[in-house]
Design a protein around this motif. Structure first.
Motif, PDB file in Angstrom:
ATOM      1  N   GLU A  19      -2.398  54.288  55.518  1.00 40.50           N
ATOM      2  CA  GLU A  19      -1.583  53.391  56.299  1.00 40.50           C
ATOM      3  C   GLU A  19      -0.414  54.048  56.881  1.00 40.50           C
ATOM      4  N   ASP A  21       3.134  53.800  58.510  1.00 40.68           N
ATOM      5  CA  ASP A  21       4.294  53.294  58.935  1.00 40.68           C
ATOM      6  C   ASP A  21       5.358  54.189  58.820  1.00 40.68           C
ATOM      7  N   GLU A  22       6.630  53.482  58.797  1.00 43.65           N
ATOM      8  CA  GLU A  22       7.813  54.571  58.981  1.00 43.65           C
ATOM      9  C   GLU A  22       8.147  55.412  57.721  1.00 43.65           C
ATOM     10  N   HIS A  23       7.656  54.789  56.570  1.00 42.03           N
ATOM     11  CA  HIS A  23       7.608  55.687  55.301  1.00 42.03           C
ATOM     12  C   HIS A  23       6.648  56.797  55.460  1.00 42.03           C
ATOM     13  N   PHE A  54      -3.810  50.501  58.473  1.00 41.82           N
ATOM     14  CA  PHE A  54      -2.670  49.747  58.843  1.00 41.82           C
ATOM     15  C   PHE A  54      -1.844  50.785  59.943  1.00 41.82           C
ATOM     16  N   ASP A  56       1.673  50.318  62.398  1.00 42.81           N
ATOM     17  CA  ASP A  56       2.685  49.533  63.336  1.00 42.81           C
ATOM     18  C   ASP A  56       3.165  50.449  64.409  1.00 42.81           C
ATOM     19  N   THR A  58       5.530  52.333  64.601  1.00 37.62           N
ATOM     20  CA  THR A  58       5.731  53.627  63.951  1.00 37.62           C
ATOM     21  C   THR A  58       4.630  54.742  64.609  1.00 37.62           C
TER      22      THR A  58
ATOM     23  N   SER B  12      12.238  52.823  52.060  1.00 40.28           N
ATOM     24  CA  SER B  12      11.055  52.861  53.227  1.00 40.28           C
ATOM     25  C   SER B  12       9.782  52.543  52.440  1.00 40.28           C
ATOM     26  N   GLU B  13       9.930  52.823  51.102  1.00 35.42           N
ATOM     27  CA  GLU B  13       8.306  52.465  50.315  1.00 35.42           C
ATOM     28  C   GLU B  13       8.261  50.912  50.365  1.00 35.42           C
ATOM     29  N   GLU B  15       8.420  48.984  52.858  1.00 33.04           N
ATOM     30  CA  GLU B  15       7.738  48.429  53.932  1.00 33.04           C
ATOM     31  C   GLU B  15       6.252  48.149  53.708  1.00 33.04           C
ATOM     32  N   VAL B  16       5.584  48.970  52.790  1.00 33.32           N
ATOM     33  CA  VAL B  16       4.154  48.517  52.487  1.00 33.32           C
ATOM     34  C   VAL B  16       4.291  47.495  51.390  1.00 33.32           C
ATOM     35  N   THR B  48      11.087  47.350  58.845  1.00 32.30           N
ATOM     36  CA  THR B  48      11.337  48.793  59.099  1.00 32.30           C
ATOM     37  C   THR B  48      12.741  48.779  59.942  1.00 32.30           C
TER      38      THR B  48
END
Lengths: 102, 145
Positions: A19, A21-23, A54, A56, A58, B12-13, B15-16, B48
């Protein structure tokens, strides 16, 4: 989030999975750049998105960042096998005009 | 009718966690894969934004996520008490970002607007940001094809 690379002929293949994403993006950004740097001189890079469950916006920033790096080396960038969700994000952002889907 | 409320720190973790929690919450409405993916993506964008822009990437605040379902309608609210947005209209412009050096796409709000049936944002500097979104399941895709 995982990233693997392989070289076939004049192409660098970069496989993304998990996935995005920003993380998770920080993990793969450096590795993608190292792969690109190590394979500078090839004619193109193909990002395979089949394993991405996934993505987004990002992902848009991540892909544009790699596109700019590849351009410096004169390498073209292509995308393949996005799932329907990633395809929608990529389509509305107009990314395929920079990095065509093959 | 069903409701849920989550409050989590701006890590940020989360977000998921947030997008999957909402996905699990709406499953009884039998969303299509596309609808589910739309909702997850929009929630991920809103959360986010709260983390990166609202709280500047520091785990300094809380994010509140409220969901409500009524029939085939899902309503979502994502709120932070962070910095807020100075110029909301400008923030809504596709590709506009206040953090161009960090590979931000500036497409977060555009994705929320495009993927959801309803969208609004209220914000003021120093007072945080509240994003409200809704999705009606079983709606014909307006932009199909």
């Amino acid at each position: 989030m995982n990233l693997q690379g392989s070289r076939r002929g004049d192409n660098l293949y970069i496989y993304l999975s998990g996935e995005l994403d920003e993380h998770s993006v920080a993990k793969v950004r450096e590795r993608a750049d190292k792969l690109i740097d190590d394979n500078a001189g090839l004619s193109r890079a193909v990002f395979n998105l089949a394993g991405l469950r996934f993505m987004d916006s990002t992902g848009i920033g991540f892909l544009i960042g790699r596109y700019k790096r590849l351009k410096k080396y004169g390498m073209d960038m292509y995308l393949e096998n996005p799932d329907a969700g990633a395809d929608k994000v990529l389509s509305i952002s107009g990314l395929y005009s920079l990095m065509p889907k093959i | 009718m069903n409701e849920m409320y989550l409050k989590f720190p701006s890590l940020s973790e989360n977000e998921v966690f947030a997008r999957n929690a909402v996905a699990a919450f709406v499953l009884p409405l039998n969303p299509t894969l596309t609808e589910l993916s739309d909702v997850k993506t929009a929630v991920s964008e809103a959360v986010t934004n709260a983390i990166v822009h609202g709280y500047g990437g520091a785990a300094e605040g809380w994010i509140e996520l409220k969901c409500r379902t009524d029939g085939d309608l899902l309503e979502i609210e994502v709120a932070d008490r962070g910095r807020g947005i100075e110029d909301v209209a400008r923030a809504l412009t596709p590709f506009f970002t206040t953090l161009p050096g960090e590979e931000r796409s500036g497409m977060g709000f555009t994705i929320m607007q495009t993927f959801m049936s309803g969208f609004s944002v209220s914000s003021a500097p120093g007072e945080g940001t509240r994003v409200k979104m809704s999705k009606r399941f079983g709606e014909l895709e307006a932009n199909a094809g």
